[in-house]
Design an enzyme around this catalytic site. Structure first.
Site, PDB file in Angstrom:
ATOM      1  N   HIS A  37       0.839  -1.190   0.000  1.00  0.00           N
ATOM      2  CA  HIS A  37       0.000   0.000   0.000  1.00  0.00           C
ATOM      3  C   HIS A  37       0.879   1.245   0.000  1.00  0.00           C
ATOM      4  O   HIS A  37       1.444   1.620   1.029  1.00  0.00           O
ATOM      5  CB  HIS A  37      -0.907  -0.035   1.238  1.00  0.00           C
ATOM      6  CG  HIS A  37      -2.028   0.974   1.192  1.00  0.00           C
ATOM      7  ND1 HIS A  37      -3.002   1.037   2.153  1.00  0.00           N
ATOM      8  CD2 HIS A  37      -2.327   1.957   0.308  1.00  0.00           C
ATOM      9  CE1 HIS A  37      -3.848   2.012   1.868  1.00  0.00           C
ATOM     10  NE2 HIS A  37      -3.453   2.582   0.741  1.00  0.00           N
ATOM     11  N   HIS A  43       3.531   0.997   3.248  1.00  0.00           N
ATOM     12  CA  HIS A  43       3.436  -0.092   4.209  1.00  0.00           C
ATOM     13  C   HIS A  43       2.794  -1.289   3.521  1.00  0.00           C
ATOM     14  O   HIS A  43       2.418  -1.225   2.348  1.00  0.00           O
ATOM     15  CB  HIS A  43       2.615   0.332   5.443  1.00  0.00           C
ATOM     16  CG  HIS A  43       1.179   0.663   5.131  1.00  0.00           C
ATOM     17  ND1 HIS A  43       0.787   1.888   4.650  1.00  0.00           N
ATOM     18  CD2 HIS A  43       0.047  -0.088   5.212  1.00  0.00           C
ATOM     19  CE1 HIS A  43      -0.524   1.901   4.445  1.00  0.00           C
ATOM     20  NE2 HIS A  43      -0.993   0.715   4.775  1.00  0.00           N
ATOM     21  N   ASP A  45      -0.249  -4.357   4.021  1.00  0.00           N
ATOM     22  CA  ASP A  45      -1.452  -4.725   4.770  1.00  0.00           C
ATOM     23  C   ASP A  45      -1.631  -6.239   4.729  1.00  0.00           C
ATOM     24  O   ASP A  45      -1.752  -6.832   3.649  1.00  0.00           O
ATOM     25  CB  ASP A  45      -2.684  -4.043   4.173  1.00  0.00           C
ATOM     26  CG  ASP A  45      -2.664  -2.540   4.371  1.00  0.00           C
ATOM     27  OD1 ASP A  45      -2.474  -2.117   5.517  1.00  0.00           O
ATOM     28  OD2 ASP A  45      -2.842  -1.802   3.381  1.00  0.00           O
ATOM     29  N   LYS A 218      41.958  -1.207  -6.277  1.00  0.00           N
ATOM     30  CA  LYS A 218      40.754  -0.760  -5.573  1.00  0.00           C
ATOM     31  C   LYS A 218      40.005   0.227  -6.465  1.00  0.00           C
ATOM     32  O   LYS A 218      40.477   1.327  -6.726  1.00  0.00           O
ATOM     33  CB  LYS A 218      41.101  -0.111  -4.237  1.00  0.00           C
ATOM     34  CG  LYS A 218      39.865   0.239  -3.429  1.00  0.00           C
ATOM     35  CD  LYS A 218      40.218   0.925  -2.137  1.00  0.00           C
ATOM     36  CE  LYS A 218      38.951   1.115  -1.298  1.00  0.00           C
ATOM     37  NZ  LYS A 218      37.906   1.868  -2.019  1.00  0.00           N
ATOM     38  N   ASP A 220      36.854   2.727  -7.311  1.00  0.00           N
ATOM     39  CA  ASP A 220      36.015   3.650  -6.545  1.00  0.00           C
ATOM     40  C   ASP A 220      34.653   3.732  -7.218  1.00  0.00           C
ATOM     41  O   ASP A 220      34.477   4.422  -8.225  1.00  0.00           O
ATOM     42  CB  ASP A 220      36.678   5.038  -6.499  1.00  0.00           C
ATOM     43  CG  ASP A 220      35.961   5.977  -5.543  1.00  0.00           C
ATOM     44  OD1 ASP A 220      35.152   5.482  -4.738  1.00  0.00           O
ATOM     45  OD2 ASP A 220      36.210   7.189  -5.603  1.00  0.00           O
ATOM     46  N   GLU A 351      42.926   4.798  -6.136  1.00  0.00           N
ATOM     47  CA  GLU A 351      42.768   4.986  -4.688  1.00  0.00           C
ATOM     48  C   GLU A 351      43.746   4.144  -3.889  1.00  0.00           C
ATOM     49  O   GLU A 351      44.195   4.529  -2.830  1.00  0.00           O
ATOM     50  CB  GLU A 351      41.347   4.599  -4.266  1.00  0.00           C
ATOM     51  CG  GLU A 351      40.366   5.742  -4.293  1.00  0.00           C
ATOM     52  CD  GLU A 351      39.166   5.464  -3.393  1.00  0.00           C
ATOM     53  OE1 GLU A 351      38.953   4.305  -3.003  1.00  0.00           O
ATOM     54  OE2 GLU A 351      38.450   6.425  -3.072  1.00  0.00           O
TER      55      GLU A 351
END
Length: 809
Positions: A37, A43, A45, A218, A220, A351
């Site tokens: 809903h 939410h 029901d 690494k 990013d 990085e």
């Protein structure tokens, strides 16, 4: 059953919802529906067919198949049976306006029907035991009334442990059912479509070479877990959010993979030099660069979980699975030569590197020291305290005004004017609007070189990279990287405003969509240091991601100090008037001969609610609500008398460690936050409180025999003769010990700090760990206490070894 309340709230000439009277339900048929809903607040029901109407509950977070999730369910009015099939849009201006879709439906029965009083008596009693047979919701559930709030009945919807339950993250918004092909995978195990919290890395300051480790560049970008099955492709973010709509080209490409699989990787945008550009990724596809998904791990393949395989074995299968793809690439690595790869990464503007143990297993959601990130650049998380106007007006704003909180208040650390394009500036300016203020948060004029400031409450945090600090502590050449509280890297909540207008000023924080009222932020809690209630709440906001897992589903005994540490505190167990969203557990107390309504600290909002009550320290039970009689860990409390040299406490703890090592028993140590130490033994809920208590008592006997001059097991203080008390009696149902990372109501705002055993040496003091320095320690060392919530020890094998040790001595 009457539909009077339902009909009264609706004008059926304006809403497509069905009207009707209570009907007849054959006793042999019970139907249910769960509707998503999207009204003023999204939410779900839940509606159950009982005696001619649909008994209805609003479930704010949606149902869950994970027994650890106790979902709040607020009783609403009965609905007609025709609502079993209703979906559509309720027009604006009508009750419940918004879009409603059917999320799940099916039939249900009474659990244990042969000796059950019946469905309606269960409902009236407020304790329903059900078996659901839906497309998504399957197996045993409980629906339990917990009380009344604001005139509405509050219930809990609880999944029971059975063959359909899962122990993985479950979110009704993002979960996709596994395909029929993967149905052979045991329920509750990893499978495509089930959200998997990715494994996280610790940090290391320096690169190292190790022949048993591998090293990757690494990248990013965004962490993406890709699920591929007969049902299609799911691109899952680190936080369980679906990213398909953000990167449809990647989702489309992965559809061509001829395997059922779950892969882990980093999605990034590369510039012409092959360097990842996080800012460009945020603006994709309206940006320049090449989209690239670097796959560095595989968790599942064609019906088989790979979590327990060594990393190198998992990686060996990736290339074959993604062969020929354009966007998805294998994340290659080197073995042993970490320093060489790191040097190359630095030269290319990367990085840094990721270092991983070649034999490491994949542990979903865990932060581990077997994966480490080693960065080249300096980085800082700074508060955005305002921004300057653009010189000449050519862009949305000129630069960010950055600050850091220190003991004496907010400190200016410089301006950041690079790292974002014009599109970024416009987006950021919109994010800044709710935090605009006329008041300078620093309380003094800054040297902004004539630039006009626009002040903000320091509630937003950003990450910046910089080259070095000036003598005045300013960041040199800062470059904006990302908002720390942006959707891609969500944080808990805005920090409370730093200077409330009065000592009784109230405000409401929106924390993950939940309203939390906070007040009296200027009230001094620690007169010796001047720390206030604000400092306490700010600390718990910073560490909540790490702290809440140690509190979730555990009844809380509140130790409240609403007027600070100089006045007597008090304990509170029973809680009646709590916010509607706050979860509680009702437990019968033999000593009080009544039910006690305990708070459950399930999330950041719950933690801050407790802190606002004056709960300086946090006291969870050792066991969870679904297994109250079996603790998750045993505790040995090393309790010294006042004035004891802490070196003696350390010596006693090392004796405990020696006994544990000889018995091959895993143990983890933390400061109590006051004057002692705690040693935790992971039990994983496998043993009763009595068994755990007797086991820890036996270990205490071994320790006391080794250092009788230092320790005692005498319960009466007057009989301890100034020795350190080996307290095993904390291992009783309902007894609590302060949580790891909890602040204590003692001088200096000390924190209960998990330790490495190697840190137990002369010079260590409990006062070394406070609410001011603990966040930095966590950033450096990570969470050292994770194993206490994972696999437990084998008490039987440990007892055999202890028996042999006893015989030998």
């Amino acid at each position: 059953m009457s539909l009077k309340a339902y009909n009264k709230k609706r004008d059926f000439s304006k809403t497509p919802e069905p009207s009707g009277n209570a009907g007849d339900s054959p006793n042999s048929v019970h139907r249910f529906v769960v509707q998503r809903h999207k009204a003023r607040k999204l939410h779900y029901d839940l509606r159950l067919e009982i005696n001619g109407t649909l008994k209805s509950w609003a479930v704010p977070k949606g149902p869950s198949m994970n027994p650890a999730d106790k979902r709040l369910a607020v009783r609403t009015e009965d609905h007609p049976l025709e609502y079993l099939h209703f979906h559509g849009t309720i027009p604006k201006g009508n009750y419940g306006a918004g879009t409603m879709t059917i999320w799940d439906s099916g039939s249900f029965d009474i659990d244990g029907a042969e000796d059950n009083p019946g469905l309606l008596p269960q409902f009236r009693k407020g304790n329903m035991k059900l078996i659901l047979s839906g497309q998504k919701l399957k197996g045993r559930f409980a629906l339990v009334r917990t009380g009344e709030r604001s005139g509405k009945e509050s219930w809990l919807l609880i999944k029971k442990n059975d063959g359909f339950a899962t122990d993985l993250f479950y979110d009704a918004e993002t979960l996709i059912e596994p395909s029929q092909k993967s149905s052979k995978e045991p329920p509750g195990k990893i499978a495509p479509g089930k959200i998997v919290p990715p494994m996280l890395a610790g940090s290391a300051k320096e690169i190292f070479n190790n022949p048993k480790w591998i090293y990757e560049l690494k990248w990013d970008g965004y962490r993406i877990v890709a699920h591929i099955s007969g049902d299609g492709v799911l691109l899952q973010s680190r936080n369980g959010i679906t990213m398909n709509q953000n990167f449809p080209e990647l989702a489309k490409e992965l559809e061509s993979v001829g395997h059922e699989t779950i892969m882990d990787g980093e999605l990034t945008v590369l510039d012409e030099n092959g360097v990842s550009q996080f800012g460009e990724l945020q603006n994709w596809p309206d940006t320049r660069g090449t989209l690239r998904y670097y796959v560095f791990d595989m968790l599942y393949l064609n019906g088989h979980s790979m979590l327990d395989l060594p990393l190198l074995d998992r990686k060996s299968l990736i290339q074959e699975v993604i062969e020929g793809l354009r966007t998805a690439h294998y994340c290659d690595h080197v073995e042993g030569m970490g320093a060489a790869l790191f040097e190359r990464a630095v030269e290319e503007g990367m990085e840094g590197v990721m270092a991983k143990a070649g034999d490491s297993n994949y542990v979903p959601g865990a932060r581990t020291e077997k994966w480490l990130k080693i960065k080249n650049v300096e980085s800082e998380d700074a508060l955005i305290c305002g921004y300057t106007d653009s010189v000449g007006g050519g862009v949305a704003f000129g630069s960010l005004i950055l600050g850091k909180r220190e003991e004496d208040g907010l400190k200016y650390v410089g301006n950041c004017g690079s790292g974002f394009g014009e599109a970024d500036r416009k987006v950021l300016l919109k994010r800044f609007a709710p935090f605009r203020t006329k008041k300078n948060p620093f309380g003094k004029k800054l040297a902004l070189k004539g630039r006009k400031p626009n002040w903000m409450l320091p509630n937003l945090e950003c990450e910046v990279h910089y080259s070095e600090r000036t003598k005045n502590g300013l960041l040199r050449n800062p470059v904006f990287k990302r908002l720390r509280k942006a959707p891609e890297v969500p944080r808990n909540a805005p920090s409370p405003s730093p200077k409330p207008t009065g000592n009784d000023a109230r405000e409401t924080l929106d924390i993950d969509g939940l309203p939390v009222t906070i007040s009296n932020l200027n009230k001094v809690y620690w007169p010796d240091s001047g720390y206030t209630k604000y400092d306490l709440i700010d600390y718990y906001l910073q560490v909540s991601d790490i702290l809440v897992p140690y509190l979730k589903d555990r009844p809380e005994s509140l130790h409240r100090h609403p007027n600070g540490i100089m006045e007597e505190g008090f304990y509170q167990k029973d809680n009646e008037n709590v916010p509607e969203w706050m979860q509680t557990a009702t437990i019968y107390s033999k000593s009080s001969e009544r039910d006690i309504n305990y708070l459950l600290c399930q999330n950041t909002a719950s933690l801050i609610y407790m802190a606002n009550l004056g709960c300086i320290e946090i006291h969870p039970w050792n066991s969870k609500t679904d297994n109250l009689d079996r603790p998750d860990y045993g505790i040995i409390d090393l309790d010294p008398p006042e004035g004891t040299d802490f070196k003696k406490v350390i010596e006693s703890a090392l004796a405990v460690h020696q006994v544990l090592n000889e018995g091959k028993i895993e143990g983890y140590c933390k400061t109590s936050g006051a004057k002692g130490l705690h040693v935790y033994l992971p039990m994983n809920g496998e043993y009763t409180y009595e068994e755990v208590r007797n086991f820890t008592k036996l270990i205490c006997y071994f320790v006391q025999r080794r250092i009788p001059e230092l320790t005692t097991m005498e319960r009466r203080i007057k009989d301890r003769n100034g020795k350190i008390y080996l307290d095993y009696l904390q291992n009783r149902k309902g007894h609590t010990v302060v949580s790891p990372y909890s602040v204590r109501p003692v001088k200096g705002a000390q924190v209960s700090a998990p330790l490495l055993w190697s840190e137990l040496e002369d010079g260590l003091l409990p006062s070394d760990f406070t609410l001011k320095n603990m966040p930095d320690r966590l950033a450096r060392k990570g969470d050292l206490f994770v194993p206490i919530l994972q696999e437990g020890i084998s008490m039987e094998k440990a007892l055999e070894r202890l028996d042999r040790m006893s015989a030998e001595t």
